[in-house]
Scaffold this active site. Structure first.
Site, PDB file in Angstrom:
ATOM      1  CD  GLU A 106      -2.841  -1.022   2.463  1.00 44.39           C
ATOM      2  OE1 GLU A 106      -2.723  -0.073   3.269  1.00 44.39           O
ATOM      3  OE2 GLU A 106      -3.744  -1.871   2.520  1.00 44.39           O
ATOM      4  N   PRO A 107       0.272   2.407  -0.279  1.00 44.76           N
ATOM      5  CG  PRO A 107      -1.123   4.096  -1.109  1.00 44.76           C
ATOM      6  CD  PRO A 107      -1.113   2.643  -0.709  1.00 44.76           C
ATOM      7  NE  ARG A 150      10.177 -12.434   1.164  1.00 37.22           N
ATOM      8  CZ  ARG A 150       9.836 -12.063   2.391  1.00 37.22           C
ATOM      9  NH1 ARG A 150      10.181 -12.787   3.438  1.00 37.22           N
ATOM     10  NH2 ARG A 150       9.159 -10.940   2.582  1.00 37.22           N
ATOM     11  NE  ARG A 192      35.048  -5.037 -29.546  1.00 39.67           N
ATOM     12  CZ  ARG A 192      34.761  -3.988 -30.324  1.00 39.67           C
ATOM     13  NH1 ARG A 192      33.927  -4.105 -31.332  1.00 39.67           N
ATOM     14  NH2 ARG A 192      35.316  -2.828 -30.082  1.00 39.67           N
ATOM     15  CD  GLN A 230      33.120  -1.686 -17.481  1.00 40.03           C
ATOM     16  OE1 GLN A 230      32.015  -1.170 -17.288  1.00 40.03           O
ATOM     17  NE2 GLN A 230      34.197  -0.974 -17.724  1.00 40.03           N
ATOM     18  CB  ILE A 231      32.328  -8.215 -20.804  1.00 37.82           C
ATOM     19  CG1 ILE A 231      33.062  -8.582 -19.518  1.00 37.82           C
ATOM     20  CG2 ILE A 231      32.755  -9.125 -21.957  1.00 37.82           C
ATOM     21  CD1 ILE A 231      32.701  -9.943 -18.933  1.00 37.82           C
ATOM     22  N   GLY A 266      30.859  -0.467 -25.357  1.00 36.69           N
ATOM     23  CA  GLY A 266      29.827   0.430 -25.897  1.00 36.69           C
ATOM     24  C   GLY A 266      28.590  -0.326 -26.355  1.00 36.69           C
ATOM     25  CD  GLU A 274       7.224 -12.352  -4.504  1.00 33.39           C
ATOM     26  OE1 GLU A 274       7.437 -13.292  -3.741  1.00 33.39           O
ATOM     27  OE2 GLU A 274       6.692 -12.455  -5.625  1.00 33.39           O
ATOM     28  CD  GLU A 331      17.810  -2.530   2.123  1.00 30.55           C
ATOM     29  OE1 GLU A 331      16.833  -2.886   1.444  1.00 30.55           O
ATOM     30  OE2 GLU A 331      18.863  -2.078   1.601  1.00 30.55           O
TER      31      GLU A 331
END
Ligand code: CAA
Length: 380
Positions: free
Chosen positions: A127-128, A243, A268, A336-337, A340, A363, A367
């Protein structure tokens, strides 16, 4: 201990992998960009048995174990984390919750449709003002004799826009705090049901997330799940299994990111050779692979404990906490690998990073998982 998957598990893995690669992958970039909910594809997943994997065959499900579900979820999430969360909420929160705690009439009415993908289910707890602190429910279900009068607002509800059935957590008796909360089955067609705006999200954009308003909905008493006051316990117990599902989604993202990084490193070239020959890339791949295997072990342990009816509360929380953390790390390293190319949509991995973030939030945030784990270890 046997780390070998059974023949049945391998079969399910193969089916899910094939579906993810040939059916989900082709349109996944467009669905992400345009926020398209894959309703037809979910129907197909239902036909293949992926929407009610653990539901008993007598209610139209696959009657499979949690390991099978984990394995299928992981494969689906390798290409489409949005389809994976739709599948996860339907399987582990809605179907499992209904089959485990629902009445015979509820199971017969809802499970056959939910387990086959004809209907989609949604789980409405947040809920909010009640996210992590889930006992603070403001939605009310006032006992009116033979029905509950439901009023309130739910936020960030997965599947909300396309669901037919909603398991709604609401406060009946505020004096009793969390023991005065009920879980009610609400159908979309009930008068007073109002779908709120769709969220424009960072990731899992092919799944839809809405707020919901309930305006004087008369929910029949027979739609309450379990005994009066069982609703909070229902939500917590159901989310323990949920979970494991989200951990599997996170694992799929992490392993998908690793797979794409490995494939890219083989084609690459930089400094006169394929980048797989550079130690900087090799070490990243080694760390990602170790993290993926670590998360897999935690998830498989939690799934086995659940299937063997053990106490899997802390194991499920650990699996989710770790898998979501390494999903972020693996997605980031895969970008990263890719250099670009990793930053543009065509190579998929930028989506993986955006999709991974939510696994640290829904879910139960990371924390909250730490709270759950530490309480299990520190209790008397
Ligand atoms: N399993 C079973 N029971 C549990 C439980 C668990 N994991 N966690 C708590 N409970 C029970 C406790 O045993 C206690 O029961 P009793 O009163 O009978 O002893 C009761 O719940 C209250 O527990 P606490 O006293 O520990 O309550 P608390 O307020 O201190 O903490 C909390 C509870 C663990 C923090 C809980 O509020 C929580 O899990 N919060 C996170 C909520 C969450 O995960 N939200 C996600 C929204 S759903 C979603 O994201 C779905 C989606 O769309 C993908």
């Amino acid at each position: 201990m046997n780390f070998q998957l059974t023949e049945e598990h391998l079969l399910i893995q193969g089916m899910a992998k094939d579906f993810a690669e040939t059916v989900l992958k082709p349109g996944v970039i467009e669905r992400d960009e345009k926020q398209v909910f894959p309703r037809e594809l979910i129907r197909q997943m239902g036909e293949l048995g992926f929407m009610g994997m653990m539901v008993s065959p007598e209610y139209g499900g696959g009657g499979m174990d949690t390991m099978s579900y984990v394995i299928a979820m992981t494969e689906i999430a390798k290409w489409d984390a949005s389809a994976a969360v739709i599948m996860s909420v339907n399987n582990s929160l809605v179907c499992w919750g209904l089959e485990t705690y629902g009445s015979e009439a509820q199971k017969q009415k809802y499970l056959p449709k939910l387990a086959t993908g004809e209907w989609i289910g949604s789980f409405c707890l947040s809920e909010p003002e009640a996210g992590s602190d889930a006992t603070q429910q403001k939605t009310t279900a006032v006992d009116m004799g033979d029905y509950y009068l439901l009023n309130g607002t739910k936020n960030w509800i997965t599947n909300a826009g396309h669901a037919d059935v909603y398991l709604v957590i609401a406060q009946t008796d505020v004096e009793k705090k969390h023991k005065g909360i009920n879980a009610l089955i609400v159908e979309r067609t009930m008068p007073g049901f109002e779908l709120g705006p769709k969220e424009n999200k960072l990731g899992i954009r092919g799944s839809d997330t809405h707020s919901l308003n309930f305006n004087d909905i008369k929910v029949p008493k027979e739609n309450r799940i379990g005994a009066d006051g069982f609703g909070f316990s229902f939500a917590m117990k159901t989310m323990n299994g949920g979970r494991i599902g989200i951990a599997s989604q996170a694992l799929g993202i992490a392993e998908g990111a690793l797979n794409l990084a490995v494939a890219y490193a083989k084609i690459r070239k930089a400094f006169g050779t394929e980048i797989r020959n550079h130690q900087a890339i090799q070490f990243k791949i080694a760390d990602m692979a170790m993290k993926v295997e670590g998360a897999k072990l935690l998830i498989y342990k939690a799934a086995c404990e659940k299937d063997n009816h053990g106490d899997y509360v802390a194991s499920a929380a650990m699996a989710k906490l770790y898998a979501s953390k390494i999903a972020m790390e693996c997605a980031s390293e895969s970008i990263q690998i890719h250099g670009g190319n990793g930053y543009v949509k065509d190579y998929h991995v930028e989506r993986f990073l955006r999709d991974a973030k939510i696994t640290e939030i829904y879910e139960g945030t990371s924390e909250i998982q730490r709270m759950v784990i530490s309480r299990a270890y520190l209790k008397d």
